[in-house]
Design a protein around this motif. Structure first.
Motif, mmCIF file in Angstrom:
data_model
loop_
_atom_site.group_PDB
_atom_site.id
_atom_site.type_symbol
_atom_site.label_atom_id
_atom_site.label_comp_id
_atom_site.label_asym_id
_atom_site.label_seq_id
_atom_site.Cartn_x
_atom_site.Cartn_y
_atom_site.Cartn_z
ATOM 1 N N GLU A 68 0.842 -1.188 0.000
ATOM 2 C CA GLU A 68 0.000 0.000 0.000
ATOM 3 C C GLU A 68 0.882 1.244 0.000
ATOM 4 O OE1 GLU A 68 -2.404 -0.253 3.455
ATOM 5 O OE2 GLU A 68 -3.736 -1.805 2.652
ATOM 6 N N HIS A 69 0.578 2.196 -0.877
ATOM 7 C CA HIS A 69 1.341 3.444 -0.944
ATOM 8 C C HIS A 69 0.513 4.580 -0.365
ATOM 9 C CE1 HIS A 69 2.919 7.026 -3.469
ATOM 10 N NE2 HIS A 69 3.581 6.937 -2.326
ATOM 11 N N HIS A 70 1.140 5.364 0.530
ATOM 12 C CA HIS A 70 0.498 6.521 1.132
ATOM 13 C C HIS A 70 1.348 7.746 0.832
ATOM 14 C CE1 HIS A 70 -2.117 3.804 3.407
ATOM 15 N NE2 HIS A 70 -1.017 3.098 3.687
ATOM 16 N N ALA A 71 0.771 8.769 0.238
ATOM 17 C CA ALA A 71 1.463 10.009 -0.098
ATOM 18 C C ALA A 71 0.999 11.111 0.834
ATOM 19 C CB ALA A 71 1.204 10.385 -1.549
ATOM 20 N N ILE A 72 1.959 11.797 1.478
ATOM 21 C CA ILE A 72 1.652 12.867 2.429
ATOM 22 C C ILE A 72 2.414 14.124 2.017
ATOM 23 C CG2 ILE A 72 1.758 13.598 4.842
ATOM 24 C CD1 ILE A 72 1.677 10.670 5.637
ATOM 25 N N GLY A 73 1.719 15.258 1.916
ATOM 26 C CA GLY A 73 2.351 16.505 1.536
ATOM 27 C C GLY A 73 2.483 16.621 0.031
ATOM 28 N N SER A 74 3.055 17.721 -0.417
ATOM 29 C CA SER A 74 3.209 17.937 -1.852
ATOM 30 C C SER A 74 4.461 18.754 -2.118
ATOM 31 C CB SER A 74 1.984 18.661 -2.414
ATOM 32 O OG SER A 74 1.851 19.937 -1.795
ATOM 33 N N GLY A 75 4.862 18.796 -3.386
ATOM 34 C CA GLY A 75 6.046 19.553 -3.770
ATOM 35 C C GLY A 75 7.081 18.672 -4.410
ATOM 36 N N ALA A 76 8.115 19.311 -4.911
ATOM 37 C CA ALA A 76 9.193 18.604 -5.601
ATOM 38 C C ALA A 76 10.412 18.477 -4.694
ATOM 39 C CB ALA A 76 9.565 19.335 -6.889
ATOM 40 N N ALA A 77 11.262 17.508 -4.993
ATOM 41 C CA ALA A 77 12.530 17.301 -4.290
ATOM 42 C C ALA A 77 13.601 17.025 -5.320
ATOM 43 C CB ALA A 77 12.410 16.149 -3.296
ATOM 44 N N THR A 78 14.829 17.217 -4.939
ATOM 45 C CA THR A 78 15.957 16.951 -5.835
ATOM 46 C C THR A 78 16.681 15.708 -5.337
ATOM 47 O OG1 THR A 78 16.190 19.305 -6.309
ATOM 48 C CG2 THR A 78 18.053 17.883 -6.863
ATOM 49 N N LEU A 79 16.408 14.589 -5.992
ATOM 50 C CA LEU A 79 16.973 13.300 -5.580
ATOM 51 C C LEU A 79 17.315 12.497 -6.830
ATOM 52 C CD1 LEU A 79 14.283 12.406 -2.882
ATOM 53 C CD2 LEU A 79 16.556 13.352 -2.430
ATOM 54 N N ASP A 80 17.973 11.359 -6.628
ATOM 55 C CA ASP A 80 18.246 10.416 -7.712
ATOM 56 C C ASP A 80 17.074 9.427 -7.754
ATOM 57 O OD1 ASP A 80 19.118 8.210 -9.271
ATOM 58 O OD2 ASP A 80 21.211 8.720 -8.873
ATOM 59 N N ALA A 81 16.254 9.506 -8.787
ATOM 60 C CA ALA A 81 15.040 8.687 -8.860
ATOM 61 C C ALA A 81 15.352 7.197 -8.820
ATOM 62 C CB ALA A 81 14.259 9.040 -10.129
ATOM 63 N N ASP A 82 16.358 6.768 -9.580
ATOM 64 C CA ASP A 82 16.699 5.343 -9.606
ATOM 65 C C ASP A 82 17.140 4.862 -8.228
ATOM 66 O OD1 ASP A 82 16.102 5.170 -12.284
ATOM 67 O OD2 ASP A 82 18.167 5.537 -12.941
ATOM 68 N N ARG A 83 17.923 5.706 -7.529
ATOM 69 C CA ARG A 83 18.417 5.305 -6.206
ATOM 70 C C ARG A 83 17.278 5.299 -5.181
ATOM 71 N NH1 ARG A 83 22.984 2.448 -6.749
ATOM 72 N NH2 ARG A 83 24.745 3.669 -7.563
ATOM 73 N N VAL A 84 16.332 6.227 -5.311
ATOM 74 C CA VAL A 84 15.183 6.221 -4.405
ATOM 75 C C VAL A 84 14.372 4.945 -4.591
ATOM 76 C CG1 VAL A 84 12.987 7.347 -3.860
ATOM 77 C CG2 VAL A 84 15.037 8.729 -4.214
ATOM 78 N N GLN A 85 14.164 4.538 -5.854
ATOM 79 C CA GLN A 85 13.443 3.291 -6.115
ATOM 80 C C GLN A 85 14.225 2.090 -5.591
ATOM 81 O OE1 GLN A 85 12.538 3.304 -10.346
ATOM 82 N NE2 GLN A 85 10.588 4.343 -9.985
ATOM 83 N N GLN A 86 15.564 2.174 -5.656
ATOM 84 C CA GLN A 86 16.382 1.080 -5.131
ATOM 85 C C GLN A 86 16.231 0.987 -3.608
ATOM 86 O OE1 GLN A 86 20.515 1.406 -6.169
ATOM 87 N NE2 GLN A 86 21.107 -0.495 -5.133
ATOM 88 N N ILE A 87 16.190 2.125 -2.950
ATOM 89 C CA ILE A 87 15.975 2.142 -1.489
ATOM 90 C C ILE A 87 14.631 1.489 -1.144
ATOM 91 C CG2 ILE A 87 15.463 3.664 0.467
ATOM 92 C CD1 ILE A 87 17.568 5.591 -0.657
#
Length: 380
Positions: free
Chosen positions: A259-278
């Protein structure tokens, strides 16, 4: 010297003729040797000495007094009336007077001095022994340090070689695994029986798992041997990236309810591939150790200058003794779930990826609240 001072002196005093006959002696002299003053006067001083003392008196003391007129602190052994030996220090002075030559003698007891000298000698011997022991200990310590340094250098070289070999092998395995996946996908497009599709599904799942293991090994060697895990940060929608990762993980782990829960809004500066790996590593850990009868929650949160991704599951509590080392490489809390785990690098990679983004990872685990891994990033 006045008679009163002579008699009451703290040391033994005597005056002798040139042949050694005692002309006068004080009370202290008689007390030391056990004779009365009357018994001493008229006796020769050398007759009160031991045999060795007499010889020394004849060959050295008497000639020195005649020639030089004085002697200083000469150690002599005298005989007490009862026969025991009394050791003294003798000082002598030659004096001329009208009736002839007189030798003034002063004798000092050596008991306290001998005791002091013995203690001094014992202290010196002890100091020398301690110095030798200290020197031997320092040499042993230096040798042990040299051996330890050599062993450490050898271990470092072996570890470096092992990690480099892991990196090389892991890299070389990517090509044949890619070929296996491509062949599996191609075969799955045609008409296949249920059994064939099941086998192709197993091949796909196994190759996916092998690729995750290889990715972890490559990241591990990069973190340990190279310059650290690198990231390519760019503006992104954290919720969208997390949503995509969860969709892909539902295919990889069909038995788990994600289950995915999204809280808050806005953009961030991250490495998308590494975030998915985490997210993938944390979900894999939850599938391995969590209760699959209950949902696994993946939360992406934005706000207050930070962004966070967390994965929560129900199941067995992580023991307190294991929490401190949970993010070290090759560490597992249990063998449970080993059939879906990688090589024990997943949480280590999560921590290194979090730190590469300027953040860190935390874990909490209780029987009531379940287990939650949270990765906080610096929002840029």
């Amino acid at each position: 010297m006045p008679a009163e001072l002579f008699d009451n002196a703290a040391c033994a005093l005597a005056a002798t003729a040139e042949d050694g006959t005692i002309l006068q002696a004080n009370a202290r002299f008689g007390e030391w040797l056990g004779f009365s003053n009357a018994e001493l006067c008229g006796r020769r001083f050398q007759d009160l000495l031991t045999m060795g003392g007499r010889i020394f008196h004849q060959t050295h003391l008497s000639p020195m007094l005649r020639m030089h007129g004085r002697i200083t602190e000469v150690k002599l052994d005298m005989l007490h009336r009862d026969g025991h030996k009394v050791t003294v220090l003798l000082n002598g002075l030659k004096r001329e007077r009208a009736g002839g030559t007189v030798y003034d003698l002063a004798l000092f007891g050596t008991t306290d001095r001998d005791k002091y000298e013995r203690e001094l000698l014992n202290a010196r011997n002890l100091a020398e022994a301690l110095l030798q022991e200290k020197t031997a200990t320092e040499l042993a310590l230096q040798q042990a340090q040299a051996e330890l340094s050599e062993a450490y250098a050898i271990a470092q070289r072996r570890a470096m070689f092992a990690e480099q070999m892991v990196a090389i092998v892991s890299h070389d395995l990517k090509n044949p695994l890619t070929a296996i996946r491509m062949a599996s996908d191609f075969l799955n497009r045609g008409e296949r029986s249920a059994k064939e599709r099941q086998l192709l599904g197993h091949i796909g799942q196994s190759s996916e798992r092998a690729q995750r293991m290889i990715a972890d090994l490559l990241d591990f060697t990069q973190a340990r041997v190279g310059q650290g895990i690198t990231i390519k940060a760019a503006p992104l929608d954290l919720h969208a990236v997390t949503h995509q990762a969860v969709d892909e993980l539902r295919v990889a782990f069909p038995t788990a309810l994600l289950e995915h829960h999204a809280i808050g809004s806005g953009a961030a500066t991250l490495d998308a591939d590494r975030v998915q790996q985490i997210i993938g590593n944390l979900v894999a850990n939850s599938v391995a150790y969590g209760d699959l009868q209950r949902p696994i929650s993946i939360t992406s949160r934005l706000g207050d200058g930070q962004c966070e991704v967390s994965v929560h599951n129900h199941g067995a509590v992580i023991p307190e003794t294991l929490l401190a080392g949970l993010f070290e490489p090759m560490t597992r809390g249990t063998e449970q779930g080993s059939d879906v785990r990688s090589v024990g690098l997943g949480l280590y990679i999560v921590r290194e990826l979090a730190r590469a983004h300027g953040g860190d990872v935390a874990v909490s685990s209780t029987a009531q609240a379940g287990t939650r891994f949270s990765v906080a990033f610096v929002r840029m």
